[in-house]
Design a protein around this motif. Structure first.
Motif, short mmCIF file in Angstrom:
data_model
loop_
_atom_site.label_atom_id
_atom_site.label_comp_id
_atom_site.label_asym_id
_atom_site.label_seq_id
_atom_site.Cartn_x
_atom_site.Cartn_y
_atom_site.Cartn_z
N ALA A 1 15.45 -26.68 -6.55
CA ALA A 1 16.21 -25.58 -6.99
C ALA A 1 15.09 -24.88 -7.81
CB ALA A 1 17.30 -26.01 -7.88
N THR A 2 14.37 -25.49 -8.70
CA THR A 2 13.30 -24.77 -9.62
C THR A 2 12.30 -23.92 -9.11
OG1 THR A 2 11.62 -26.81 -9.91
CG2 THR A 2 13.42 -26.49 -11.39
N ARG A 3 12.07 -23.93 -7.55
CA ARG A 3 11.13 -23.29 -6.97
C ARG A 3 11.61 -21.92 -6.29
NH1 ARG A 3 6.60 -23.89 -8.92
NH2 ARG A 3 5.80 -23.06 -6.91
N VAL A 4 13.07 -21.61 -6.65
CA VAL A 4 13.80 -20.53 -5.93
C VAL A 4 13.42 -19.31 -6.94
CG1 VAL A 4 16.07 -19.48 -5.49
CG2 VAL A 4 15.48 -21.77 -4.90
N SER A 5 13.17 -18.23 -6.20
CA SER A 5 12.80 -16.79 -6.99
C SER A 5 13.91 -16.44 -7.73
CB SER A 5 12.26 -15.88 -5.86
OG SER A 5 12.30 -14.64 -6.81
N PRO A 6 13.99 -15.99 -9.08
CA PRO A 6 14.66 -15.46 -9.86
C PRO A 6 15.11 -14.21 -9.18
CG PRO A 6 12.77 -15.33 -11.07
CD PRO A 6 12.56 -16.17 -9.72
N MET A 7 14.28 -13.59 -8.17
CA MET A 7 14.79 -12.28 -7.57
C MET A 7 15.58 -12.43 -6.32
SD MET A 7 13.37 -10.26 -10.00
CE MET A 7 13.56 -8.70 -8.80
N ARG B 1 9.13 -6.98 -5.24
CA ARG B 1 10.70 -7.16 -5.97
C ARG B 1 11.62 -6.74 -4.99
NH1 ARG B 1 8.22 -4.35 -10.30
NH2 ARG B 1 7.63 -5.94 -12.10
N LEU B 2 11.30 -6.39 -3.90
CA LEU B 2 12.30 -5.52 -2.95
C LEU B 2 12.16 -6.38 -1.43
CD1 LEU B 2 11.57 -1.99 -3.46
CD2 LEU B 2 13.36 -3.49 -4.84
N GLY C 1 21.94 -6.71 4.77
CA GLY C 1 21.24 -7.06 3.62
C GLY C 1 19.78 -7.76 3.69
N GLY C 2 19.48 -8.40 2.65
CA GLY C 2 18.32 -9.20 2.73
C GLY C 2 18.32 -10.40 3.33
N THR C 3 18.41 -10.53 4.64
CA THR C 3 18.57 -11.64 5.42
C THR C 3 17.21 -12.21 5.52
OG1 THR C 3 19.87 -10.52 6.84
CG2 THR C 3 19.06 -12.52 7.42
N ALA C 4 16.16 -11.64 5.52
CA ALA C 4 14.81 -12.53 5.72
C ALA C 4 14.40 -13.12 4.22
CB ALA C 4 13.78 -11.45 5.79
N THR C 5 14.67 -12.51 3.20
CA THR C 5 14.53 -13.04 1.76
C THR C 5 15.35 -14.23 1.54
OG1 THR C 5 13.69 -11.04 0.67
CG2 THR C 5 14.77 -12.65 -0.70
N PHE C 6 16.85 -14.20 1.90
CA PHE C 6 17.69 -15.16 1.81
C PHE C 6 17.29 -16.53 2.43
CE2 PHE C 6 21.29 -17.76 2.38
CZ PHE C 6 22.00 -17.70 1.10
N SER D 1 0.73 -1.15 0.00
CA SER D 1 0.01 0.07 -0.02
C SER D 1 0.97 1.37 -0.04
CB SER D 1 -0.79 0.07 1.32
OG SER D 1 -0.31 0.12 2.52
N LEU D 2 2.03 1.19 0.61
CA LEU D 2 2.81 2.52 0.57
C LEU D 2 3.90 2.75 -0.35
CD1 LEU D 2 3.94 1.96 4.39
CD2 LEU D 2 2.63 3.75 3.44
N LEU D 3 4.18 1.53 -1.27
CA LEU D 3 5.11 1.59 -2.27
C LEU D 3 4.51 1.17 -3.70
CD1 LEU D 3 8.14 0.28 -0.75
CD2 LEU D 3 7.93 2.50 -1.04
N GLY D 4 3.25 0.46 -3.47
CA GLY D 4 2.84 0.02 -4.84
C GLY D 4 3.08 -1.50 -4.87
N ARG D 5 2.13 -2.51 -5.16
CA ARG D 5 2.26 -3.74 -5.06
C ARG D 5 3.29 -4.40 -6.09
NH1 ARG D 5 -0.37 -7.67 -2.60
NH2 ARG D 5 -1.84 -6.35 -2.13
N ASP D 6 3.30 -3.76 -7.39
CA ASP D 6 4.14 -4.25 -8.32
C ASP D 6 5.66 -3.64 -7.79
OD1 ASP D 6 2.22 -4.97 -9.92
OD2 ASP D 6 2.17 -3.06 -11.24
N GLN D 7 5.99 -2.87 -7.44
CA GLN D 7 7.42 -2.52 -6.71
C GLN D 7 7.77 -3.42 -5.28
OE1 GLN D 7 8.24 1.43 -5.68
NE2 GLN D 7 10.17 1.37 -6.35
#
Length: 411
Positions: free
Chosen positions: A129-135, A72-73, A112-117, A63-69
């Motif tokens: 491996a195929t289920r890991v995000s390309p991001m 990815r972050l 850095g992005g500890t939670a994402t990792f 809601s604060l940054l927009g779902r599309d953005q």
């Protein structure tokens, strides 16, 4: 383009804050003055043994940054984007009209992005491996906090992400000041961001015995300089300052909130995680910052302490303050409210110091009930103190022995 001598004052023309104390500058300042801790039981940590943290309240990135953005972050970048936008707006700047080639971005982080990792590693182990995000890589790289803010703001000048652990925010502001003084940019977006409130990161700190031991309720767990302190409480935050040369701010008709007049750095070279109990290397950073500002130890009227609520840090810092500053300055630690936001702490605390100078109010140290005998310093407690401050110092000390000290003065 303004001429400027190296080492001169730099104007703080904008602030942006997203922290456990609030989602903007005004709410942060109100909460910091209240001395009410943001620490609470954190259900997002699942069933690990320790679940007390300080989270930014009501942070809804889509809601604060927009779902599309937002998707990815990583959260540490999301926090920084919101704080950077606030700071640029507060400074009265517009990315549509500024010269982006003369705008630098210097934003520190330590993990850095500890939670994402962590999340993607679990997915890798459980689903393949195929289920890991390309991001996963661009979301976890530490430098992406500066890169993504530069993209968002259209800033094409130098873009850097210093990492000096819990001193990263102070280091970033010091580097940004140097870029301005060397005429490498006309505007610097500087600060730090951190969000690593994940089960794995919290468990790692708990295994180090760095976290508060749970003998107090969550809201009382973080208690800097208190005799009953037992460890830190982890927080998340982003603090961004807009820095400009004073003449450029004046030409825009924007009065600075305060001036950054000095920065000093040093290294303990003592231990990976414990501070040098003698404080001699931290004192080097203080003296370097004061020399840079053209001040002496007797000119400092207020210290925003690193004050982590750990036994070793608070004791060594109290001794440092008592020994170095002949002026017997007032002292506060705002981590009693926000928890320890790691890399972001030096940035948000620099912002709080700016606000304390502006408003003539020095925040209290939350949860300070029984001052430790080692702390023979003038600690502010039981509410804010009305005090006009012309020169203040903000301490930041990090794992690895990194020390960063900022001198902040009234205009």
């Amino acid at each position: 383009m303004s001429s400027f001598r190296h080492g001169g004052p730099i104007a703080v023309t904008g602030l942006g804050l997203v922290s456990p104390a609030g989602m903007d500058v005004d709410s942060n300042w109100k909460t910091i003055l209240s001395g009410i801790s943001a620490a609470a039981e954190d259900p997002r940590l699942g069933d690990i043994p320790y679940r007390v943290t300080c989270r930014a309240p009501d942070f809804d990135a889509p809601s604060l940054l927009g779902r599309d953005q937002a998707w990815r972050l990583d959260r540490f970048v999301q926090l920084a984007l919101l704080a950077a936008r606030q700071a640029v707006s507060d400074a009265g700047l517009d990315r549509a009209t500024w010269d982006g080639t003369r705008v630098a971005v210097v934003i520190g982080s330590s993990m850095g992005g500890t939670a994402t990792f962590e999340c993607q590693h679990v997915r890798f182990l459980e689903r393949g491996a195929t289920r890991v995000s390309p991001m996963v890589i661009p979301m976890t790289l530490m430098n992406m906090v500066s890169g993504q803010v530069a993209i968002d703001l259209g800033a094409h000048g130098p873009s850097l992400t210093p990492s000096t652990a819990c001193a990263s925010g102070a280091t970033a502001i010091g580097i940004a000041r140097d870029l301005l003084s060397q005429d490498r940019c006309d505007i610097a977006i500087a600060g730090a961001s951190e969000s690593c409130l994940s089960p794995f990161a919290i468990t790692g700190l708990k295994q180090m015995n760095a976290l508060a031991n749970g003998t107090h309720p969550p809201s009382r767990a973080c208690r800097p300089f208190d005799a009953d302190r037992s460890g830190l409480v982890m927080g998340e935050a982003a603090g961004i300052l807009v820095l400009e040369r004073p003449a450029d701010a004046q030409a825009r008709g924007v009065p600075p909130r305060a001036l950054i007049t000095g920065f000093g750095a040093s290294t303990d070279a003592f231990h990976p995680t414990a501070p040098d109990p003698s404080g001699k290397s931290a004192a080097l950073a203080v003296h370097a910052a004061l020399l840079d500002a053209g001040l002496g130890p007797g000119d400092v009227e207020h210290v925003n302490a690193h004050g982590t609520s750990t036994r070793l840090n608070d004791a060594s810092e109290a001794r440092l303050i008592a020994r170095v500053y002949s002026s017997e300055p007032s002292v506060t630690s705002t981590k009693g409210v926000t928890g320890h936001t790691l890399a972001a702490s030096g940035a948000i605390e620099a912002a709080y110091t700016v606000l304390s100078i502006q408003h003539g109010l020095q925040p209290p140290t939350a949860n300070l009930s029984r001052v430790d005998d080692c702390a023979g310093i003038d600690l502010i407690r039981d509410g804010p103190r009305h005090q006009t401050v012309r020169a203040a110092v903000s301490h930041s000390f990090g794992f690895g022995g990194h020390n960063g000290v900022l001198v902040i003065q009234a205009t």
